[in-house]
Design an enzyme around this catalytic site. Sequence first.
Site, PDB file in Angstrom:
ATOM      1  N   PRO A 213       0.954  -1.254  -0.060  1.00  0.00           N
ATOM      2  CG  PRO A 213       0.045  -1.038   2.277  1.00  0.00           C
ATOM      3  CD  PRO A 213       0.631  -1.921   1.347  1.00  0.00           C
ATOM      4  CB  CYS A 214       3.641   2.558   1.592  1.00  0.00           C
ATOM      5  SG  CYS A 214       2.499   2.531   3.116  1.00  0.00           S
ATOM      6  CG  PHE A 215       7.908   0.545  -0.992  1.00  0.00           C
ATOM      7  CD1 PHE A 215       7.972   1.621   0.065  1.00  0.00           C
ATOM      8  CD2 PHE A 215       8.717  -0.716  -0.725  1.00  0.00           C
ATOM      9  CE1 PHE A 215       9.095   1.521   1.012  1.00  0.00           C
ATOM     10  CE2 PHE A 215       9.275  -0.913   0.279  1.00  0.00           C
ATOM     11  CZ  PHE A 215       9.801   0.114   1.021  1.00  0.00           C
TER      12      PHE A 215
ATOM     13  NE  ARG B  22      -0.759   5.309  -0.655  1.00  0.00           N
ATOM     14  CZ  ARG B  22      -1.444   6.363  -0.354  1.00  0.00           C
ATOM     15  NH1 ARG B  22      -2.280   6.931  -1.130  1.00  0.00           N
ATOM     16  NH2 ARG B  22      -1.386   6.653   1.206  1.00  0.00           N
ATOM     17  CG  ASP B  23       4.589   6.685  -0.095  1.00  0.00           C
ATOM     18  OD1 ASP B  23       3.144   6.819  -0.291  1.00  0.00           O
ATOM     19  OD2 ASP B  23       5.091   6.303   0.986  1.00  0.00           O
TER      20      ASP B  23
END
Length: 453
Positions: free
Chosen positions: A271-273, A275-276
Amino acid sequence: MKTSVIGLGKLGAPLAAVLASKGHQVVGVDVNPDFVRALAAGRAPVDEPGLQELIGRSGGRLSATLDCEAAVLGSDVSFVIVPTPSDSQGGFSNKYVLSALASIGQALRKKRGYHVVNITCTVMPGAMNGEIRQALEAASGRQVGAQGENGVGLCYNPEFIALGSVIRDMLRPDMILIGESDARAGQMLEDIYRATCDNNPPVRRMNLVNAEITKIAVNTYVTTKISYANMLAEICERLPAADVDVVTDALGMDSRIGVKYLKGALAYGGPCFPRDNVAFAHLARSLGARADLAEATDRLNRHQTGRLAAAAARLLDGRSRIGVLGLAYKPGTSVIEESPGVALAARLSEERFEVYVHDPMALASAMAVLQDKVVPIVSAEECVQAVDALVIATPWPQFAKIPAATFARAGRRLQVLDCWRMLDRDKVGAVADIHYLGIGGLEPASRIRAVKS
Ligand SMILES: NC(=O)c1ccc[n+]([C@@H]2O[C@H](COP(=O)([O-])OP(=O)(O)OC[C@H]3O[C@@H](n4cnc5c(N)ncnc54)[C@H](O)[C@@H]3O)[C@@H](O)[C@H]2O)c1
């Protein structure tokens, strides 16, 4: 310190439990009644290793409610940990943050006493001093940075955690990052962390925008490292006798580089890498700065599914049944967002292969996405036995323990694409052909041994 945690999802529930386990009074708030009911009854609302035990050790200091106002009135610091979904341009939407701030602000109008609002969710650089500050001031009637009993402090304090090790990462972080509207607000947060972390971590306090940039810069740096290792893996597999693990192991000895996240294998997901990284490129473009590095990292990452599917199809050599072991985006979680295993299974089914899938934790969440395109198999052994070729897409440690005999076949040997190089070369390699991503020519293990000796 009395704290409220607004949002009891994958990050909020562990944080609430960690704070309570270290002696803080914590009230958790969510708009989802199931999560509130679970936590109020002492049950973990989300899957995370160690969370249930920690809730059990919170000693009556942890409660949960749907009533945000009561939670804010009864606390000194509110952690806001609600979703910030990606928007259509590649940035993050603050709509849930703004809605939470409306409730917090209403409560602050009734409260006498200084309060700190700490945004823990990932936001775009500029948001804290922009719409977030404005929304808090409008809803509360207080001025951010004002002291005294009508004062409110605003902090940005993202967590650097990985799903599957959230609790360990919160108790033993590499660093605590605090962006602060004023020194009093930042000090209150620092005091909370000093009383919570087990490893006395370095604390970096700064203004809000520097903290916002640091948060997505950390993740973008790590994704760059992963894509770099994947680029090396692709080069190695095209050069006879080259081995990406040998190369990255030596590379990581250079103290300027380091070994972490330098394993050439599959795409980064979760969920992070992803889209960040996309948000970082969007930020650079929107400021008229060069976004090339973040864009190249993302392009390399998206290329991995095709690279893997092509390697898997080669192994099938005209046969059709292929297994994908591992659907979670990483071991220790049931989360499948941007998971390489799910992307591979979907791609192979589009190419009309018969796809069998297994994961120890993520089978149900993956099947909700893959539906009837693939066949779910509850046991790893049965998945291995059902197929002509197999891809290990998530490095769950239990896959390395599947008995070698399971891989044995009468007739054509099972072809195994071991993306993480985790199977026993001698035992499994004796009965099946193991191919390694990132090793010269994708040769079976027996041939590789011959070349090396
Ligand atoms: N999960 C991770 O690995 C991770 C890591 C670093 C940062 N983050 C960031 O943390 C934030 C939260 O992520 P998450 O994974 O915990 O999300 P999540 O979807 O698992 O949980 C968010 C929770 O917030 C609740 N919520 C939404 N609006 C609310 C409101 N107004 N009041 C109270 N509760 C509300 C939802 O019901 C949900 O339970 C996001 O910004 C995310 O980018 C997540």
